[in-house]
Design a protein around this motif. Sequence first.
Motif, PDB file in Angstrom:
ATOM      1  N   SER A  63       0.835  -1.208   0.000  1.00 58.10           N
ATOM      2  CA  SER A  63       0.000   0.000   0.000  1.00 58.10           C
ATOM      3  C   SER A  63       0.865   1.252   0.000  1.00 58.10           C
ATOM      4  O   SER A  63       0.578   2.219  -0.716  1.00 58.10           O
ATOM      5  N   ILE A  96       0.813   4.054  -2.932  1.00 59.90           N
ATOM      6  CA  ILE A  96       0.422   5.425  -2.613  1.00 59.90           C
ATOM      7  C   ILE A  96       1.551   6.395  -2.960  1.00 59.90           C
ATOM      8  O   ILE A  96       1.317   7.446  -3.565  1.00 59.90           O
ATOM      9  N   ASP A  97       2.786   6.034  -2.616  1.00 54.69           N
ATOM     10  CA  ASP A  97       3.925   6.912  -2.920  1.00 54.69           C
ATOM     11  C   ASP A  97       4.138   7.079  -4.425  1.00 54.69           C
ATOM     12  O   ASP A  97       4.593   8.127  -4.875  1.00 54.69           O
ATOM     13  N   ASN A 131       1.887   7.350  -6.654  1.00 54.05           N
ATOM     14  CA  ASN A 131       0.806   8.120  -7.272  1.00 54.05           C
ATOM     15  C   ASN A 131       0.562   9.455  -6.570  1.00 54.05           C
ATOM     16  O   ASN A 131      -0.566   9.895  -6.442  1.00 54.05           O
ATOM     17  N   ILE A 132       1.637  10.106  -6.139  1.00 53.31           N
ATOM     18  CA  ILE A 132       1.547  11.437  -5.546  1.00 53.31           C
ATOM     19  C   ILE A 132       1.928  12.456  -6.615  1.00 53.31           C
ATOM     20  O   ILE A 132       2.930  12.290  -7.313  1.00 53.31           O
ATOM     21  N   TYR A 142      -2.939  13.143  -3.618  1.00 53.81           N
ATOM     22  CA  TYR A 142      -2.836  11.689  -3.604  1.00 53.81           C
ATOM     23  C   TYR A 142      -3.919  11.087  -4.490  1.00 53.81           C
ATOM     24  O   TYR A 142      -5.093  11.417  -4.352  1.00 53.81           O
ATOM     25  N   ASP A 143      -3.513  10.171  -5.375  1.00 54.15           N
ATOM     26  CA  ASP A 143      -4.454   9.465  -6.232  1.00 54.15           C
ATOM     27  C   ASP A 143      -4.567   8.035  -5.714  1.00 54.15           C
ATOM     28  O   ASP A 143      -3.641   7.232  -5.856  1.00 54.15           O
ATOM     29  N   PHE A 144      -5.695   7.719  -5.088  1.00 54.00           N
ATOM     30  CA  PHE A 144      -5.890   6.390  -4.516  1.00 54.00           C
ATOM     31  C   PHE A 144      -6.550   5.420  -5.486  1.00 54.00           C
ATOM     32  O   PHE A 144      -6.852   4.292  -5.104  1.00 54.00           O
ATOM     33  N   VAL A 192      -4.452   2.213  -6.062  1.00 57.29           N
ATOM     34  CA  VAL A 192      -4.423   1.423  -4.826  1.00 57.29           C
ATOM     35  C   VAL A 192      -5.748   0.681  -4.645  1.00 57.29           C
ATOM     36  O   VAL A 192      -5.771  -0.510  -4.332  1.00 57.29           O
ATOM     37  N   ALA A 193      -6.849   1.398  -4.871  1.00 54.07           N
ATOM     38  CA  ALA A 193      -8.167   0.772  -4.734  1.00 54.07           C
ATOM     39  C   ALA A 193      -8.346  -0.335  -5.756  1.00 54.07           C
ATOM     40  O   ALA A 193      -8.855  -1.421  -5.429  1.00 54.07           O
ATOM     41  N   TRP A 233      -6.322  -3.484  -4.617  1.00 54.21           N
ATOM     42  CA  TRP A 233      -6.888  -4.251  -3.506  1.00 54.21           C
ATOM     43  C   TRP A 233      -8.225  -4.885  -3.863  1.00 54.21           C
ATOM     44  O   TRP A 233      -8.547  -5.973  -3.373  1.00 54.21           O
TER      45      TRP A 233
END
Length: 93
Positions: free
Chosen positions: A44, A48-49, A51-52, A62-64, A67-68, A71
């Motif tokens: 994670s 996350i790092d 996509n900053i 931050y583009d989650f 990540v979403a 998962w």
Amino acid sequence: IGVLICFLGGLMAVDIVPRKATGAALGIVGMASYCAAGIQDVASGWLIDANISVTADGARHYDFGPVAFFWIAASVISFILPLLNQKKSAEIG
């Protein structure tokens, strides 16, 4: 939710193995749960790092989304794999 999943996994492991091996089964499930939780945190963090984006005024965005997606895909795969393995288990037992 992670604690609940670990608890249910441990109960399933204890239920499946013979009575003499319940401690070992619960210990293995516990160690695997801790290792998987550590891997989840690292994965994670990397996603996350990666996509900053930094705006001109220095604010971080931050583009989650990736990540979403990762998962959700992992949860779908973890649901499908036991279904595909169910036929093999029925043939053995």
